[in-house]
Write an enzyme that holds these catalytic residues in place. Sequence first.
Site, PDB file in Angstrom:
ATOM      1  N   ARG A   1       5.210  -8.838  -6.762  1.00  0.00           N
ATOM      2  CA  ARG A   1       4.140  -9.179  -5.832  1.00  0.00           C
ATOM      3  C   ARG A   1       4.186 -10.656  -5.432  1.00  0.00           C
ATOM      4  NH1 ARG A   1      -1.188  -5.923  -7.083  1.00  0.00           N
ATOM      5  NH2 ARG A   1      -1.158  -7.012  -9.049  1.00  0.00           N
TER       6      ARG A   1
ATOM      7  N   VAL B   1       0.152  -3.005   1.790  1.00  0.00           N
ATOM      8  CA  VAL B   1       1.024  -2.540   0.697  1.00  0.00           C
ATOM      9  C   VAL B   1       0.923  -3.441  -0.549  1.00  0.00           C
ATOM     10  CG1 VAL B   1       2.622  -1.436   2.284  1.00  0.00           C
ATOM     11  CG2 VAL B   1       3.047  -3.782   1.608  1.00  0.00           C
ATOM     12  N   GLU B   2       1.469  -2.960  -1.634  1.00  0.00           N
ATOM     13  CA  GLU B   2       1.440  -3.644  -2.938  1.00  0.00           C
ATOM     14  C   GLU B   2       0.030  -4.069  -3.338  1.00  0.00           C
ATOM     15  OE1 GLU B   2       4.452  -6.590  -3.598  1.00  0.00           O
ATOM     16  OE2 GLU B   2       6.065  -5.239  -3.053  1.00  0.00           O
ATOM     17  N   GLY B   3      -0.933  -3.200  -3.055  1.00  0.00           N
ATOM     18  CA  GLY B   3      -2.336  -3.488  -3.372  1.00  0.00           C
ATOM     19  C   GLY B   3      -3.037  -3.994  -2.122  1.00  0.00           C
TER      20      GLY B   3
END
Length: 777
Positions: free
Chosen positions: A316, A438-440
């Site tokens: 991240r 994306v990615e949270g």
Amino acid sequence: MPSTFRRDWITRPIFRLAAHALPRLSDTEREAIEAGDVWWDADLFTGNPDWNKLLTFAPARLSAEERQFLDGPAEELCRMVNEWKIGWQLHDLPPEVWDFLKAKKFFAMIIPKAYGGLGFSAYAHSEVIRKLSSCSITTAVTAMVPNSLGPGELLIKFGTEAQRNYWLPRLARGEEIPCFGLTSPEAGSDAASMIDTGVVCRGTYEGREVLGIRLNWHKRYITLGPIATVLGLAFKLRDPDHLIGNRDDIGITLALVPTHLPGISIGRRHLPALLVFQNGPNWGHDVFIPMDNVIGGVEQAGKGWKMLMSALAAGRGISLPSLSAAGAAFCANVTGAYARIREQFHVPIAKFEAIQERLGRIAATAYLLDAARRMTCAALDEGHHPAVVTAIMKEQATERLRVAVADAMDVHGGKAIIEGPLNYLGSLYRGVPIAITVEGANIVTRALIQFGQGAIRSHPYLLKEMQALEEADRARGLDAFDRAFWGHVGHSLANMLRAWGRAWTGGLFAPAPGAGAATKYYRQLSRHAAAFALAVDLSLLTLGGALKRKEMISARFGDILSELYLSSAALKRWNDEGRQADDFALLAWCMEASFATIETRFDELLANFPNRPVAWVLRFFIQPLGPRRRGPSDRITDKCAELITTPSAARDRLTVDLFHPAETEGENGIALLERAFAMTAAVQPIRDRMHEARVRDIDQALKQRTTTADEAQRLKAAAEAVAAAIAVNDFAPEELTGRGAAKQGDEPSQATSPAASPSISEPTPPDQVPYPPAAAE
Ligand SMILES: Cc1cc2nc3c(=O)[nH]c(=O)nc-3n(C[C@H](O)[C@H](O)[C@H](O)COP(=O)(O)OP(=O)(O)OC[C@H]3O[C@@H](n4cnc5c(N)ncnc54)[C@H](O)[C@@H]3O)c2cc1C
């Protein structure tokens, strides 16, 4: 040993009370918190960050081999891709680009050399993604995925030796294309609620009867899914016949699923925001895989969530922050140039104050995001996996990119809106919401992760207290709690004094290293860090577990923590780059904007804090006079704007290592713009002379001998370059309805054949371009 009197008579009742007051963690929260570690975030939570530690932390550097890759294959790849052609004609990367990506190991940047990968540092990985993002978002996202959350990283960290030996060399050689399937229609942000299942059973695999798992799933949004040969799959594993243990529900498990197996449907595509990187849904119906395909083997069955969280902790911090930093620097490059060459009301639009406001913000954002990217990569390369810091990076970088791109679009006006090969902003603009989701997704990341996890993970005492409360051996738990609790009390009291002293003196005597003109900024950050630490403790004390549901409160704390982190990075960058005087305006903009946000968020927190008496006390200690900072002054903003509208070393530092297409590379909007910018800047002294002589027209200037013939020629050439750079495309109607598609050549070109290919609107003939008064009004 703690004193028994204190422990038995004071701590014990508090221990009992705290068991009810402190937030309880779910299993998934606990695993998320235990994944990764802490770094500069922990210093900020102390209320008294050690600035020398920050400044002496070695900045990230590329090795000679990594530099060669960036200047070699990465540069070459940028020259091979054409975002317009990829997006609107091919709807995919061309085959030769796929081959190049595999052959040059772009998908294997994180795979160690021992397995045939490039074994790059986090910084080199980030630099490559940054460069690719500055030429093609589609290519950057494609290269990003196998290097971030996916089978590669999970195998490196958790795979068995046999799995690593088999899969990693195949991934490194590009023989396998990986993807990772976590998200399903029911389970997005709450990914742990997935209903995809695996059941332990016996079955036949490649002709042998083995112990394995029967899988059923429906995933969606999976990047590289449609072309993947191996799917990293997250599912909930059950073992009703107790074949691998004595539990029915094993929990979230990760496995490698070759996509050719019977029962798998894969290959259909989503079209994310009209960008054409490979992304799609996939399904599995009664797909059987052997137990050996569980990542990490049977011992890791049920530990999938923890594995995911720990892989995410590093990933991240690299992929999306690199794309965002590239995007902001790219916006600074093109918007500064465009504002300089585009003239309205006979003046370059860069001279209008309202445009400068946007230019200044873009320039400072580019400076800040790259500072934070570099600092975070340096931490990752030192072996840290700071989950809170990387969550800050992901959310803040993508949100700030959103603002920078919107500013860039507005400054460009119609030029950025009309699609075609001459438009260099459209795909970045469309891509921003993807980066945000994306990615949270950012709302969750801001409201729940940055502060929600940070308050527990990065706080010097809270996690220790919580662990003590959950200790099965109550006596040991009480001892540990006693130590942590009294440490916490001392920490809170020290911060109360610090926060009060620093707030009431305006941070005048707060700690700061000797950092020249920037020293005052350290003092302010020290002041705000103390206020933050005190506010955190009072919130934990009065809200306890309820803080988890108070998302607006938590999000404001998240913003303050983020500002403290990003500002630290800006200060470090200025220091690491040798305290460049020309960059000081950028630093000043970042710091002033940050202080204004911090003070506003504190004010909002105090105004909305549920426990009013505590809010009043807190205001007395940290913000007796309310918010005072108003953000960067117009003068600083003007300087930042100036910096990107004029060729200079400072401008080059801001845009270093972005891709700059050569003029020869077809109809390329950026090449045309950069050429026009350079030529416009070069003829500026001639235009200044004309301005002084009050001559606008080139021929008249020539007649009056204000310019020489050669200068007149250069002025005309510059005007031609500007006309080409401000041009936009238009299309024959049949091209847009698809009826003319077959007639189109591969290369979109300028208006040579208006009926068949995209063309540019007729530019104003150069000698009719009014020669305006000089830029320097
Ligand atoms: C282009 C693209 C590529 C992707 N690639 C992959 C991939 O390769 N592999 C994979 O597994 N997944 C992938 N994803 C999925 C991505 O991770 C999810 O989209 C993301 O987790 C959000 O889920 P959702 O879209 O279902 O939104 P939802 O979970 O429905 O959320 C909707 C909104 O509600 C907010 N929200 C949710 N819960 C809360 C809460 N408690 N408090 C406050 N706000 C909340 C969210 O922030 C969001 O703004 C991809 C998605 C996209 C769009």
